[in-house]
Design an enzyme around this catalytic site. Structure first.
Site, PDB file in Angstrom:
ATOM      1  N   LYS A 171       0.958  -1.081  -0.032  1.00 16.52           N
ATOM      2  CA  LYS A 171       0.050  -0.052  -0.078  1.00 16.52           C
ATOM      3  C   LYS A 171       0.828   1.080   0.061  1.00 16.52           C
ATOM      4  CE  LYS A 171      -3.885  -2.035   0.391  1.00 16.52           C
ATOM      5  NZ  LYS A 171      -5.195  -1.927  -0.535  1.00 16.52           N
ATOM      6  N   ASP A 196      -0.328  -0.236  -4.640  1.00 15.16           N
ATOM      7  CA  ASP A 196      -1.956   0.193  -4.559  1.00 15.16           C
ATOM      8  C   ASP A 196      -2.019   1.538  -3.620  1.00 15.16           C
ATOM      9  OD1 ASP A 196      -4.429   0.368  -4.249  1.00 15.16           O
ATOM     10  OD2 ASP A 196      -4.831  -1.629  -3.184  1.00 15.16           O
ATOM     11  N   GLU A 221      -1.945   0.343  -8.763  1.00 10.45           N
ATOM     12  CA  GLU A 221      -3.281   0.505  -8.464  1.00 10.45           C
ATOM     13  C   GLU A 221      -3.937   1.557  -8.006  1.00 10.45           C
ATOM     14  OE1 GLU A 221      -4.013  -3.020  -5.952  1.00 10.45           O
ATOM     15  OE2 GLU A 221      -6.533  -2.828  -6.429  1.00 10.45           O
ATOM     16  N   LYS A 270     -13.139  -7.428  -8.111  1.00 11.31           N
ATOM     17  CA  LYS A 270     -13.641  -7.866  -6.868  1.00 11.31           C
ATOM     18  C   LYS A 270     -15.063  -8.373  -6.923  1.00 11.31           C
ATOM     19  CE  LYS A 270     -10.322  -5.076  -3.952  1.00 11.31           C
ATOM     20  NZ  LYS A 270     -10.307  -3.965  -3.241  1.00 11.31           N
ATOM     21  N   GLY A 298      -9.120  -8.640  -3.116  1.00 15.29           N
ATOM     22  CA  GLY A 298      -9.275  -9.358  -1.705  1.00 15.29           C
ATOM     23  C   GLY A 298     -10.189  -7.859  -0.828  1.00 15.29           C
TER      24      GLY A 298
HETATM   25  O1  NPG Z   1      -5.802  -9.719   0.849  1.00 18.37           O
HETATM   26  O2  NPG Z   1      -7.928  -9.685   1.337  1.00 18.37           O
HETATM   27  C1  NPG Z   1      -7.025  -9.241   1.272  1.00 18.37           C
HETATM   28  C2  NPG Z   1      -6.856  -7.622   1.141  1.00 18.37           C
HETATM   29  C3  NPG Z   1      -6.444  -7.182  -0.001  1.00 18.37           C
HETATM   30  O3  NPG Z   1      -5.389  -4.865  -0.049  1.00 18.37           O
HETATM   31  C4  NPG Z   1      -6.334  -5.533  -0.104  1.00 18.37           C
HETATM   32  N1  NPG Z   1      -7.590  -4.949  -0.194  1.00 18.37           N
HETATM   33  O4  NPG Z   1      -7.712  -2.126  -1.627  1.00 18.37           O
HETATM   34  O5  NPG Z   1      -7.533  -3.929  -2.511  1.00 18.37           O
HETATM   35  C5  NPG Z   1      -7.719  -3.042  -1.623  1.00 18.37           C
HETATM   36  C6  NPG Z   1      -7.747  -3.376   0.079  1.00 18.37           C
HETATM   37  C7  NPG Z   1      -9.123  -3.408   0.733  1.00 18.37           C
HETATM   38  C8  NPG Z   1      -9.287  -4.171   1.623  1.00 18.37           C
HETATM   39  C9  NPG Z   1      -9.880  -2.462   0.362  1.00 18.37           C
HETATM   40  C10 NPG Z   1     -10.596  -4.038   2.549  1.00 18.37           C
HETATM   41  C11 NPG Z   1     -11.289  -2.460   0.897  1.00 18.37           C
HETATM   42  C12 NPG Z   1     -11.425  -3.170   1.962  1.00 18.37           C
END
Ligand code: NPG
Length: 364
Positions: A171, A196, A221, A270, A298
């Site tokens: 991130k 990301d 991202e 997603k 995810g």
């Molecule tokens: O591995 O489940 C996982 C999390 C991956 O970073 C991840 N998710 O921005 O993609 C995203 C982020 C996220 C998580 C976004 C929770 C929103 C809620």
């Protein structure tokens, strides 16, 4: 198939470590499950869906309480009305049951998933086989939150590499962009790496984002606004690193728009964000037919959503590793038998449905 009963189940699952992104910090996840009890010719089964809406409206306008409210007040009653009018419900019908409910895709996705799950259990069919997936496992990527220091970041990345993750995503946010990437490249060489931003930047940050072109990232991202495609298209013309869209892709229409306007685009799919697995598959099919790479994102799912994501990611267009990690990446104990990483891969579940272990649910 007839729905006899619908339940919303709220859980509280503490995370093994805080998950920090440009939009906030999470210490506890609150999954919302939809459980449908259905009947077909005297045989009753339960179907499970998972709603991925977060506690706060900081990733999307939709959030936990809004999803629970919309499910209880509109979606479930409308689906029951549809059932009354048509005599039964099939997965493909779910979206048609609420044509005038705008948005609320995460809530819709959870309900459709529960219908699909029940419907497949009645057929003793796995979700993977329903999707036509031939793969038996998918490569496992991991998402690394923003860390308090570069040293802490390197330690966490090393831990995940040792666990077998085949792709690292970190991130980023203003002030945490080039240095962390540079440090990872220096210590771990040319591992598959991506970043990301969760919408933390604007076109004014172009020069800084351009510096990322020196680090052979798989993708950047969602650098810009969560509802934008136009400026991402402009940015893509200025960068060598591919732009991947996450937040902006809420439907097949948005995916088409992105594919037509953003050079070299990559799509994060997603299921919750796009309104369900059926739309997720339609986006995959559209992108695959045009040679546009997709990968499965995810949302800290429990094993219910995690196993379903792994099955989806078995489709051939998912050419990049997804954010589909093992249960223990986020939770000390999942509510279903643990999803595990084996040789860098997450095995695709082959049974007709993943159920929470009943005696584990009261714990959470
Ligand atoms: O591995 O489940 C996982 C999390 C991956 O970073 C991840 N998710 O921005 O993609 C995203 C982020 C996220 C998580 C976004 C929770 C929103 C809620």
């Amino acid at each position: 198939m007839k729905i006899l009963r619908a339940e919303l189940i709220r859980l509280e699952l503490p995370l093994v470590a805080p998950f920090v992104t440009s939009f906030g910090r999470e210490d506890v996840r609150h999954p919302l499950l939809v459980k449908l009890t259905v009947d077909h010719e005297g045989r009753q089964v339960a179907g499970w869906g998972e709603c991925v809406a977060g506690t706060l409206p900081n990733y999307s306008s939709e959030y936990l309480e809004s999803a629970a409210y919309v499910l209880e007040t509109f979606l479930v009653p409308l689906l029951l009305e549809w059932q009354q009018a048509h005599g039964e419900v099939k997965p493909e019908d779910v979206a048609s049951a609420f044509p005038h409910i705008v948005g609320h895709r995460m809530a819709k996705a959870a309900l459709e998933m529960a219908v699909l799950d029940a419907w497949l259990r009645l057929r003793d069919q796995s979700f993977a086989s329903y999707l036509g997936v031939k793969a038996t496992a998918v490569p496992s990527g991991v998402s690394v939150g923003i860390q308090p220091s570069i040293e802490a970041l390197l330690e966490v990345v090393e831990h995940y590499l040792m666990a077998g993750y085949v792709r690292i995503k970190i991130k980023i946010e203003p002030g945490w962009v080039v240095e962390p990437v540079k440090a990872i490249r220096k210590l771990f060489g040319d591992i598959p790496l991506q970043v990301d931003a969760n919408s933390a930047f604007s076109l004014a940050d172009l020069e800084m984002l351009k510096q990322l072109d020196d680090y052979q990232l798989l993708l950047i991202e969602q650098p810009l606004a969560e509802d934008d495609i136009y400026e991402h298209a402009k940015l893509a013309g200025q960068l060598q690193t591919p732009i991947c869209l996450d937040e902006s892709i809420v439907s097949l229409a948005k995916a088409r728009q992105a594919i037509e306007s953003v050079a070299n685009v990559i799509i994060n799919i997603k299921p919750g964000r796009v309104g369900g697995y059926l739309t997720a598959k339609a986006i995959h099919d559209y992108a695959y037919a045009r040679g546009v790479p997709v990968w499965c994102g995810g949302m800290l799912e429990t094993g219910i959503g995690r196993n379903a994501n792994a099955a989806l990611a078995g489709l051939p267009g998912f050419t990049l590793p997804g954010d589909i990690s093992a249960s223990n990446r986020f939770y000390t104990r999942d509510i279903v038998p643990e999803v595990e990483i084996v040789d860098g891969q997450i095995p695709i579940y082959t049974g007709p449905g993943v159920s929470p272990v009943p005696e584990w649910l009261p714990r959470v």
